[in-house]
Design an enzyme around this catalytic site. Structure first.
Site, PDB file in Angstrom:
ATOM      1  N   GLU A  50      -5.736 -13.474  26.290  1.00 41.34           N
ATOM      2  CA  GLU A  50      -4.750 -14.092  24.945  1.00 41.34           C
ATOM      3  C   GLU A  50      -5.859 -13.945  23.683  1.00 41.34           C
ATOM      4  OE1 GLU A  50      -4.699 -16.647  26.941  1.00 41.34           O
ATOM      5  OE2 GLU A  50      -2.539 -17.175  27.818  1.00 41.34           O
ATOM      6  N   PHE A 112      -0.229 -32.193  30.848  1.00 39.11           N
ATOM      7  CA  PHE A 112      -0.495 -31.009  30.995  1.00 39.11           C
ATOM      8  C   PHE A 112      -1.323 -29.568  30.133  1.00 39.11           C
ATOM      9  CE2 PHE A 112       0.703 -26.465  33.193  1.00 39.11           C
ATOM     10  CZ  PHE A 112      -0.718 -26.540  33.639  1.00 39.11           C
ATOM     11  N   GLN A 113      -1.421 -29.190  29.926  1.00 36.02           N
ATOM     12  CA  GLN A 113      -2.392 -28.121  29.007  1.00 36.02           C
ATOM     13  C   GLN A 113      -1.662 -28.740  27.774  1.00 36.02           C
ATOM     14  OE1 GLN A 113       0.149 -24.318  30.814  1.00 36.02           O
ATOM     15  NE2 GLN A 113      -1.146 -24.263  32.175  1.00 36.02           N
ATOM     16  N   LYS A 162       7.280 -27.287  22.780  1.00 33.32           N
ATOM     17  CA  LYS A 162       8.554 -26.874  23.632  1.00 33.32           C
ATOM     18  C   LYS A 162       9.862 -27.664  23.463  1.00 33.32           C
ATOM     19  CE  LYS A 162       8.881 -25.703  28.041  1.00 33.32           C
ATOM     20  NZ  LYS A 162       9.180 -25.841  30.181  1.00 33.32           N
ATOM     21  N   MET A 478     -28.711  -4.382  21.291  1.00 30.62           N
ATOM     22  CA  MET A 478     -29.404  -4.195  20.541  1.00 30.62           C
ATOM     23  C   MET A 478     -30.399  -5.769  20.540  1.00 30.62           C
ATOM     24  SD  MET A 478     -29.809  -3.895  17.340  1.00 30.62           S
ATOM     25  CE  MET A 478     -28.094  -3.353  16.455  1.00 30.62           C
TER      26      MET A 478
END
Lengths: 569, 163
Positions: A50, A112-113, A162, A478
């Site tokens: 993502e 959940f999630q 949802k 760097m």
């Protein structure tokens, strides 16, 4: 027409003329993915992480004048997206992120999630929304696009539970949005602009300093016209590269930590500084106390009033759209008879050219070992200076910005503000999809590329012929440079052991991989890569491990205290 | 310098955390923050007491203005204004303390709004220093508990904060 929330989301994206959505499916966005399946106007690009979805949407936006769009699921989908969101926020890039959320009844139940996406992203978005009613979806998405691209642009997140995406309601896309609390100033204040023009005409040692705002406001043309009309020296920051043609005589190169000697000296010793869409970042002016030592008048043009007088005191603040303000400045200059004093300007240019004659960008090339600067110079030659160049973060980023000369805006995409390693490849994906015919090069390092290397898989699926130029020095370059200069050469954890064979890795993903070890092979390899119009080519350049980025202004020092080369140490 | 910043903000969930988050993220100080809906239910009014140099206060007002939900921001302490705070103090009130406490409340124009055999609850409004003065005027061992609202402020005369 009665539609589900998910169908409304897709219809809204169609109304906004979105052609690509970068995303990754999951439980909370399944209805939205189902709605995507049933249409072919909005194309979905399946990334492999993502973070890359948001970066790709961001790269898409940076290379066009459009809003980038990302779609992620709840919980880990949203948290993975946060680095991408923060990156876009710091550089003011217009992106709309749609995230799924657990059903409304489960919110707050540690489902959940489930994660408080609106709470987590609040400090790194321009604005965000949690949509609790299907009837609000269309209006909210319209607002999100409007907020993302107007005023000072930025990422806007819309979190959709949802069940809300499953509920139904009548769909109508609002034509206009008005928010009583959000009215960005577009027209600059006439009196202030008049004052600014007067100051510019009286200046003896003028300097123009511009940033990413010029690119975002599509004001490069106006900036070029004004700069030529005035005949002043100009510098573009890392974010502003391409805002003024780099090959022009009036251009002094980049200012700041790894800017040119002439740009930094001219910034420091100017008596009138015109700052346009730039925010006096610490990487640009170094220590603000040192910067304030030299008395100068500052004119600051910016769409965001909070950027003005934040780090340095400003004499003439002008809030407004840069294009409008610059046009008004040009109009006033052309209408009046006054021109800058040629004698003073002549003397100033004599001084600037003397600084320029130090040739601070010179480097020692070698026949034995590949110098990174040489690779970038060749990249510039082979692409005719017209490629879209994305970079990751580190030494290679600085070399790319120093040695590739950008004559046009939206050709240079990199994470200037947040400094996010791993943006290079996803930016290239977004840019290549947005500009199918363009040459897109991703300049990266072996450490940066490994932060999102899984996207080679996405590139395969969508046949993106990106040319990846890996400046491989087997070090976090760097970090190694700073450890060498400021930490007594104690190279704590900056060495990259056990690197993959990148050429083979690219081949494993179905691409072309080349390993280049000798300077004599650099140009040929680049030519071969760009001749392969349909292939992604991974060029793994084995470069000098000890090369440092110069010139350099150490953090906390003033702009004039520069290290020009290794001999200065 | 101490400043009193008043703002009108859309009455939406999360608006308060946007404001408080701005202060914590940028390292600004909040001395007190009071918020409630206004006569227009779609809008809340906040009064924030903060301290900082002129530059910091300028940044605070600019950053607050930048929040999408913020409708208007003014620094009401820039000119004549009125500040009020409310304090409820529960004190032990037995024996001779009972009369004494009543007298103190009268002097400060406070009101006793709850009475039991052993305690009073005293309501007092005023600016911060008046409330502080009351606390230091009474015997500290008699204070059972004390609660203060944040500052609520309004400009004097023609200075009006309205859309």
């Amino acid at each position: 027409m009665v539609l589900t929330g998910a169908e409304i989301v897709i219809r809204c994206l169609q109304e906004e003329k979105v052609d690509y959505v970068f995303g990754y499916p999951g439980g909370a966005v399944l209805y939205i993915y189902d709605a995507l399946f049933n249409q072919d106007k909005v194309r979905h690009v399946l990334v492999r992480h993502e973070q890359a979805a948001v970066h790709a949407a961001d790269g898409y936006a940076r290379s066009t004048e459009k809003v980038g769009v990302a779609l992620v699921t709840s919980g880990p989908g949203a948290t993975n997206a946060v680095t991408g969101i923060a990156t876009a926020y710091t550089d003011s890039i217009p992106v709309v992120i749609i995230s799924g959320q657990v059903p409304t009844a489960a919110i707050g139940q540690d489902a959940f999630q489930e994660v408080d996406t609106v709470g987590i992203t609040r400090p790194c978005v321009k604005h965000n929304f949690l949509v609790k009613d299907v009837r609000d979806i269309a209006n909210t998405i319209k607002k999100a696009f409007y907020l993302a691209k107007t005023g000072r642009p930025g990422p806007v997140l819309v979190d959709i539970p949802k069940d809300v995406s499953a509920h139904k309601c009548e769909f109508e896309y609002p034509k206009e949005i008005s928010m009583r609390s959000y009215n960005p100033v577009i027209k600059g204040h006439q009196g202030q602009i008049r004052k600014a023009v007067q100051l510019l005409l009286e200046a003896k040692r003028p300097m123009i300093y511009t940033g990413g705002g010029v690119v975002l406001a599509n004001a490069a043309e106006q900036l070029t016209k004004l700069t030529r009309l005035l005949g002043f020296p100009i510098t573009n920051t890392l974010m502003g590269l391409g805002g003024y043609p780099a090959s022009d005589r009036q251009y002094l190169g980049m200012p700041g930590m790894h800017g040119t000697y002439e740009a930094n000296m001219a910034m420091h010793y100017s008596d009138v500084l015109l700052a346009v869409g730039a925010r006096f970042d610490d990487r640009v002016i170094g220590n603000p106390d040192h910067f304030a030592e030299e008395p100068r008048k500052i004119i600051h043009v910016d769409i965001d009033p909070s950027s003005i007088s934040k780090r340095v005191r400003v004499d003439v603040p002008i809030v407004g759209d840069l294009k409008e303000v610059l046009e008004e400045m040009i109009r006033q200059l052309e209408a009046g008879a006054a021109r800058p004093n040629p004698d003073a300007l002549g003397a100033w240019w004599k001084q600037v050219d003397e600084w320029r004659s130090r040739e601070c960008m010179k480097y020692k090339n070698s026949d034995e070992i590949i110098k990174p600067q040489f690779v970038i110079q060749k990249l510039w030659e082979v692409t005719g200076g017209d490629a879209i160049v994305t970079s990751d973060v580190g030494q290679h980023q600085m070399w790319a910005s120093q040695y590739y000369r950008f004559d046009k805006p939206r050709r240079w995409l990199n994470s200037g503000g947040l400094g996010t390693m791993g943006v290079g490849l996803p930016y290239a994906m977004g840019a290549q999809l947005a500009n199918p015919g363009a040459q897109v090069a991703c300049v990266t390092g072996e450490a940066s590329i490994q932060m999102n290397i899984q996207e080679l898989s996405t590139c395969k699926q969508f046949r993106l012929p990106i040319k990846i130029c890996n400046l491989n020095n087997r070090y976090l370059g760097m970090v190694r440079q700073w450890q060498q200069l400021f930490h007594g050469e104690r190279y704590s954890e900056s060495y990259m052991d056990s690197l993959p064979d990148f050429a083979k890795l690219a081949e494993a993903y179905g691409h072309v991989g080349l390993r280049i070890e000798r300077p004599a092979d650099v140009e040929g390899a680049l030519r071969e890569a760009f001749a392969r119009k349909n292939d992604l080519v991974f060029l793994d350049f084995q470069i000098d491990q000890t090369e440092n980025v110069y010139p350099m202004v150490q953090g906390g020092k003033g702009l004039t205290e520069m290290i020009l080369s290794a001999e200065d140490l | 310098m101490r400043h009193v910043i008043s703002l009108l903000i859309e009455n939406e969930s999360g608006a308060l955390s946007r404001v408080s988050g701005l202060f914590s993220a940028r390292g600004y100080n909040i001395e007190s923050l009071t918020v409630a809906p206004t006569e227009d239910a779609s809008m809340s009014r906040m009064t924030i007491v903060t301290t900082g140099s002129d530059d910091i206060i300028e940044q605070i007002t600019k950053q607050l203005n930048k929040l999408v939900e913020v409708v208007k921001v003014v620094d009401i302490s820039e000119a004549a204004h009125i500040e009020r705070e409310l304090m409820l103090t529960k004190v032990r009130a037995t024996g001779k303390d009972r009369e004494e406490m009543k007298r103190m409340a009268e002097i400060f124009r406070a009101r006793i709004i709850d009475v039991t055999d052993t305690s009073y609850v005293i309501e007092l409004t005023g600016n911060q220093s008046k409330l502080d003065a009351f606390i230091s005027a009474i015997d500290p061992t008699l204070i059972l508990e004390s609660v203060r609202s944040g500052v609520c402020g309004v400009g004097r005369g023609d200075r009006i904060l309205k859309v």
